[in-house]
Design a protein around this motif. Sequence first.
Motif, short mmCIF file in Angstrom:
data_model
loop_
_atom_site.label_atom_id
_atom_site.label_comp_id
_atom_site.label_asym_id
_atom_site.label_seq_id
_atom_site.Cartn_x
_atom_site.Cartn_y
_atom_site.Cartn_z
N LEU A 1 -13.00 -6.37 8.92
CA LEU A 1 -13.47 -6.31 7.55
C LEU A 1 -12.32 -5.82 6.68
CD1 LEU A 1 -16.62 -4.37 8.64
CD2 LEU A 1 -16.67 -6.72 7.84
N PHE A 2 -11.72 -6.70 5.88
CA PHE A 2 -10.58 -6.32 5.05
C PHE A 2 -11.05 -5.58 3.79
CE2 PHE A 2 -8.55 -9.64 7.56
CZ PHE A 2 -7.35 -9.03 7.86
N VAL A 3 -10.34 -4.53 3.44
CA VAL A 3 -10.62 -3.76 2.22
C VAL A 3 -10.02 -4.53 1.05
CG1 VAL A 3 -10.19 -1.60 0.99
CG2 VAL A 3 -10.65 -1.56 3.46
N LEU A 4 -10.84 -4.87 0.09
CA LEU A 4 -10.38 -5.62 -1.08
C LEU A 4 -9.99 -4.69 -2.23
CD1 LEU A 4 -13.03 -8.48 -1.04
CD2 LEU A 4 -10.75 -8.45 0.01
N ASP B 1 4.92 -1.85 -3.07
CA ASP B 1 4.73 -1.89 -1.62
C ASP B 1 3.29 -1.55 -1.27
OD1 ASP B 1 7.38 -2.51 -1.27
OD2 ASP B 1 7.99 -0.42 -1.09
N GLU B 2 2.37 -2.43 -1.66
CA GLU B 2 0.97 -2.22 -1.33
C GLU B 2 0.77 -2.41 0.16
OE1 GLU B 2 -1.76 -4.43 -3.70
OE2 GLU B 2 -0.54 -4.19 -5.50
N LYS B 3 -0.33 -1.90 0.65
CA LYS B 3 -0.64 -2.12 2.06
C LYS B 3 -2.04 -2.67 2.20
CE LYS B 3 -1.21 2.73 2.96
NZ LYS B 3 -1.03 3.79 3.90
N VAL B 4 -2.25 -3.37 3.27
CA VAL B 4 -3.54 -3.97 3.58
C VAL B 4 -4.26 -3.05 4.55
CG1 VAL B 4 -4.66 -5.95 4.69
CG2 VAL B 4 -2.65 -6.30 3.23
N MET B 5 -5.54 -2.81 4.25
CA MET B 5 -6.35 -1.99 5.14
C MET B 5 -7.55 -2.81 5.60
SD MET B 5 -6.37 1.75 3.33
CE MET B 5 -7.05 1.16 1.81
N ASN C 1 -3.43 6.17 -4.73
CA ASN C 1 -4.23 5.12 -5.34
C ASN C 1 -3.43 3.82 -5.33
OD1 ASN C 1 -5.79 3.46 -6.89
ND2 ASN C 1 -6.03 4.88 -8.59
N TYR C 2 -3.68 2.97 -4.35
CA TYR C 2 -2.97 1.69 -4.23
C TYR C 2 -3.49 0.65 -5.21
CZ TYR C 2 -0.46 3.43 -0.22
OH TYR C 2 0.37 4.17 0.59
N ASN C 3 -4.56 0.96 -5.97
CA ASN C 3 -5.07 0.05 -6.99
C ASN C 3 -4.16 0.01 -8.21
OD1 ASN C 3 -7.38 -0.37 -5.45
ND2 ASN C 3 -8.57 1.17 -6.53
N ARG C 4 -3.20 0.90 -8.31
CA ARG C 4 -2.38 1.03 -9.50
C ARG C 4 -1.21 0.04 -9.55
NH1 ARG C 4 -4.53 3.88 -13.51
NH2 ARG C 4 -2.44 4.38 -14.20
N GLY C 5 -1.19 -0.92 -8.65
CA GLY C 5 -0.20 -1.98 -8.72
C GLY C 5 1.18 -1.58 -8.21
N LEU C 6 1.24 -0.80 -7.16
CA LEU C 6 2.51 -0.44 -6.57
C LEU C 6 3.15 -1.65 -5.91
CD1 LEU C 6 1.37 2.90 -4.92
CD2 LEU C 6 2.67 2.65 -7.02
N GLY D 1 -1.64 -2.29 7.56
CA GLY D 1 -0.49 -3.14 7.78
C GLY D 1 0.07 -3.63 6.46
N LYS D 2 1.13 -4.42 6.52
CA LYS D 2 1.76 -4.93 5.30
C LYS D 2 1.07 -6.18 4.76
CE LYS D 2 6.26 -3.01 6.38
NZ LYS D 2 7.58 -3.26 6.90
N THR D 3 0.51 -6.98 5.65
CA THR D 3 -0.16 -8.22 5.24
C THR D 3 -1.44 -8.40 6.04
OG1 THR D 3 0.94 -9.59 6.91
CG2 THR D 3 2.08 -9.35 4.78
N MET D 4 -2.31 -9.29 5.55
CA MET D 4 -3.53 -9.60 6.30
C MET D 4 -3.18 -10.21 7.64
SD MET D 4 -5.98 -11.11 3.32
CE MET D 4 -7.61 -10.44 3.49
#
Length: 164
Positions: free
Chosen positions: A136-139, A60-64, A53-58, A110-113
Motif C-alpha cells: 500500500l503506497f503512501v500518497l 529528495d522526496e521519498k516513497v513510503m 514534512n515531505y509534502n512541502r515539495g523537497l 525507498g527513493k522510487t515506487m
Amino acid sequence: MNTNALLDLLEKDARLSARDLADMLDEEEGTVRKEVKRLENDKIICGYHTVINYNRGLKDEKVMAFIEVDCRPTRDRGYDKTARLIASYPEVSTMYLLSGDCDFMCLVEGKTMFEVARFVYDKISAVEDVTSTKTLFVLKEYKKNGIMMKDEDEKKNERLVVTP
C-alpha cells in the motif's frame, strides 16, 4: 520522579532541555538527567527523531509504503524468527505484529515506487515463511506522530478572515 510524565514530555518534544524538564516536573535538574540516562541505558528511550514534512515539495522526496505480510509461525519461535529477519533490512523503518487480516505491518521507505516494489519482491517475499504480501503506497501524509502536515497548496488556499 514521575517517569511516565517525563516520557510523555520527551515524546512530544525531544528538544526540551533537562532544565526545562525539571521545571515542568518540579524536580531537580540532576535528577532528571540521571533518569533520562537510565531510561536510555535500559533501552526504554530508543532514540530521538525529527518529524519531516515531505509534502512541502523537497527535492529528495521519498516513497513510503505499508507492506502487509502474512507468514507461517515457526515451531518454538512463533513469529519472532521471521520478524527479526524482515526487521533487519534497513528499508524497513517500522514493523508491527498485528491481529486481524495480516500478521505483520511494515513501513518501507525507498527513493522510487519501483525500488520499494523490488525490495518487497526480492527480499520480503523471498523469506522462507512468508506466504503473501500486499503493498500500500503512501500518497500523502496528513498527520505524523501527532503533528498535522501542511503542504504548499494548503498554504496558498488559506484566506484571511474578514469581519465587518
